[in-house]
Design an enzyme around this catalytic site. Structure first.
Site, PDB file in Angstrom:
ATOM      1  N   SER A  56      -9.580   1.704   2.887  1.00 22.18           N
ATOM      2  CA  SER A  56      -8.741   2.461   1.968  1.00 22.18           C
ATOM      3  C   SER A  56      -7.688   1.612   1.239  1.00 22.18           C
ATOM      4  O   SER A  56      -7.147   2.059   0.234  1.00 22.18           O
ATOM      5  CB  SER A  56      -8.035   3.592   2.723  1.00 22.18           C
ATOM      6  OG  SER A  56      -7.164   3.055   3.705  1.00 22.18           O
ATOM      7  N   LYS A  98       0.856  -1.197   0.000  1.00 17.60           N
ATOM      8  CA  LYS A  98       0.000   0.000   0.000  1.00 17.60           C
ATOM      9  C   LYS A  98       0.889   1.243   0.000  1.00 17.60           C
ATOM     10  O   LYS A  98       1.909   1.276   0.708  1.00 17.60           O
ATOM     11  CB  LYS A  98      -0.882  -0.036   1.252  1.00 17.60           C
ATOM     12  CG  LYS A  98      -1.930   1.078   1.332  1.00 17.60           C
ATOM     13  CD  LYS A  98      -2.752   0.942   2.609  1.00 17.60           C
ATOM     14  CE  LYS A  98      -3.874   1.950   2.692  1.00 17.60           C
ATOM     15  NZ  LYS A  98      -4.678   1.811   3.931  1.00 17.60           N
ATOM     16  N   SER A 102      -9.617  -0.495   7.077  1.00 18.92           N
ATOM     17  CA  SER A 102      -9.043  -0.363   5.728  1.00 18.92           C
ATOM     18  C   SER A 102      -8.381  -1.610   5.156  1.00 18.92           C
ATOM     19  O   SER A 102      -8.098  -1.645   3.959  1.00 18.92           O
ATOM     20  CB  SER A 102      -8.056   0.794   5.684  1.00 18.92           C
ATOM     21  OG  SER A 102      -8.763   1.983   5.523  1.00 18.92           O
TER      22      SER A 102
HETATM   23  N1  GLN Z   1     -13.094   3.949   6.238  1.00 16.76           N
HETATM   24  C1  GLN Z   1     -12.188   4.318   7.281  1.00 16.76           C
HETATM   25  C2  GLN Z   1     -12.049   5.827   7.295  1.00 16.76           C
HETATM   26  O1  GLN Z   1     -12.355   6.437   6.315  1.00 16.76           O
HETATM   27  C3  GLN Z   1     -10.896   3.643   6.986  1.00 16.76           C
HETATM   28  C4  GLN Z   1      -9.734   4.182   7.703  1.00 16.76           C
HETATM   29  C5  GLN Z   1      -8.549   3.276   7.605  1.00 16.76           C
HETATM   30  O2  GLN Z   1      -8.625   2.164   8.110  1.00 16.76           O
HETATM   31  N2  GLN Z   1      -7.458   3.762   7.058  1.00 16.76           N
HETATM   32  O3  GLN Z   1     -11.642   6.391   8.279  1.00 16.76           O
END
Ligand code: GLN
Length: 500
Positions: free
Chosen positions: A154, A79, A178
């Site tokens: 994400s 990532k 995420s």
């Molecule tokens: N959907 C979560 C957010 O927008 C994901 C965050 C993450 O785990 N990086 O905060």
């Protein structure tokens, strides 16, 4: 043989038996990326040369009949918020478009120590802020099972790359789901480790009390292999913990149990009633309940439990996360970090963000900050910085941040209590399968609701896994398995039972 569809274990065996070389393997993946990723858009950067050189090193070791680690020559994707030395790392943001990492994240160091082949960096929502991968400043990744759907976020690029066989395994990060949400949308296995199990050193910080790096893989065994490689104490992250059996005697208990099928009845599974909510897709509920039934048929004890503060988890998460985001993202100011055409950075003012015409409007330092951050950050990132700045400011701190922290404690206590009588908790990973591209982009609240079953594990610091457990049409559905702190082994073994 289709090299790109093999698991880590199968690939390792193939390399040992000289059925194919690491170089052939790396080339097969690179070819597939070139061909397939045009439509999926999971990679932001591909490291062709360094990947091939690393593969060659593994081949040399094999030729010399040297013992190679499990991950040697295994092509993986990272990532793009995890630093790989000498490579661009954007965090999906325009503000870091030209940033080159000057060191390896500890998890990368661990992968490299085993000889893993890093194929490239994958797309993400900017700084991890999102649930669909649509908040990247660069590209929109698509779900390999249905190109009109999102891959989840994400870590959407990593999940899509694993699902489309563009890499053998991948790293993601999980602050509020995420790793697990995209894993469930893309039908792969995703593990968020216990807070402290994996070093966060070299992970571009989102919300430091919640962030964890973890694997996305084709099956639970592969996730375990990658998790074992990257976990452990790191002097550069004071919250990291040595995963020593002496400290965590429970860690391996279940592994031994599950190997003996007749002892299944010693493992107790809790089903929290708060995770089967009104408004969730009835087909998702049916598939998840079916998976739970399978465990029951195998003789495992299933018990309904209650996690009474679940309904406040999402609100508490979005307050705590935004507060920490506002502090962590303060460093992107155009002086220390910020977009620039070059990244040589000898003269700090060479790093100023805005070029040409607009740079003339910069008269003082405040202008530098405002222009750099105003133009470098996307809409969702700006929204969270403003929200977090507000909830931390005098007069509001007690009402928002402090209250959210108190709720966090209550949520943790719910789990502590539940885990006194059960070993693992099963829930749906998401109330819905992958949704359409663009479907939620104009409604931030609807987007935040996708994380409803995810965030409690982050708030409580617990390990949690998403396992594919069925499909609605073409779209995968994920089962979430939450465990006691440092019981990664237990939830992975529980996942394997479903796989088998
Ligand atoms: N959907 C979560 C957010 O927008 C994901 C965050 C993450 O785990 N990086 O905060």
């Amino acid at each position: 043989m289709n090299l790109t569809s093999l698991t880590i274990t199968q690939t390792h065996q193939g390399l040992l038996k000289k059925k194919f070389s690491a170089l052939e393997l790396a080339k097969a993946y690179l070819r597939r990326i070139e061909k397939e990723d045009k439509k999926i858009c999971s990679f932001l950067t591909v490291f062709k040369q360094s990947a091939l050189s690393q593969a060659k090193i593994t081949d040399d070791l094999i030729l010399q009949n040297r013992k190679i680690p499990l991950l040697a020559g295994i092509p993986c994707a990272i990532k793009d918020n995890i630093l790989v030395k000498g490579k661009r790392c954007t965090a999906g943001s325009k503000i870091l478009e030209n940033y080159t990492a000057s060191y390896d994240a500890t998890s990368i160091e661990f992968l490299k120590a085993q000889g893993a082949v890093i194929l490239g960096k994958t797309n993400l929502d900017e700084f991890g802020h999102g649930s669909s991968c649509e908040n990247s400043a660069f590209i929109k990744t698509r779900n390999p099972h249905d190109l009109s759907k999102v891959p989840g976020g994400s870590s959407g690029g990593s999940a899509a790359a694993v699902a489309a066989d563009l890499c053998c395994c991948a790293l993601g990060s999980d602050t509020g789901g995420s790793i697990r949400l995209p894993a469930s949308f893309c039908g792969v296995v995703g593990l968020k480790p216990t807070y402290g199990a994996v070093s966060r050193y070299g992970l571009i910080a989102m919300a430091s009390s919640l962030d964890q790096i973890g694997p996305l893989a084709k099956n639970a065994e592969d996730a375990k292999i990658v998790f074992q490689a990257i976990s452990g104490k790191d002097p550069f992250d004071s919250t990291s913990v040595e995963l020593d059996k002496k400290i965590h005697p429970v860690k391996c208990r279940f592994a031994a149990i599950s190997r003996t099928a007749k002892l299944f009845n010693r493992v107790k599974i809790g089903i929290p009633k708060e995770y089967f909510v009104k408004g969730m897709n009835p087909k998702v509920e049916k598939i998840v309940r079916n998976a739970i039934k399978k465990y029951e048929e195998m003789g495992m004890k299933i018990e309904e439990i209650s996690l009474p503060h679940t309904e406040y988890a999402l609100a508490a998460y979005y307050l705590i996360m935004a507060s920490e985001v506002s502090a962590n993202l303060a460093r992107y100011d155009g002086i220390r970090f910020g977009s620039s055409k070059t990244n040589s950075g000898i003269n700090p003012f060479g790093k100023l963000r805005v070029d040409g015409e607009r740079s003339r409007t910069i008269k003082n330092l405040l202008d530098v900050y405002l222009q750099t951050r105003g133009e470098g950050f996307g809409e969702e990132v700006r929204r969270r910085i403003m929200l977090g700045t507000y909830t931390l400011s005098a007069g509001y701190y007690e009402a928002y941040y402090l209250r959210a922290q108190k709720i966090r404690t209550l949520i943790k206590q719910d789990f502590d209590k539940a885990f006194q009588k059960i070993d693992v908790i099963l829930t749906p990973a998401s109330p819905v399968p992958a949704f359409g591209l663009g479907e939620k982009t104009t409604d931030p609240l609807a987007m935040y609701l996708s994380d409803i079953f995810m965030v409690a594990a982050n708030l409580a610091g617990l390990p949690a896994l998403s396992m594919p457990c069925g499909k609605i049409g073409k779209l995968p559905v994920g089962l979430q398995i939450i465990g006691k702190p440092f019981n990664e082994e237990t939830i992975l073994e529980t996942g394997k039972i479903l796989e088998n």
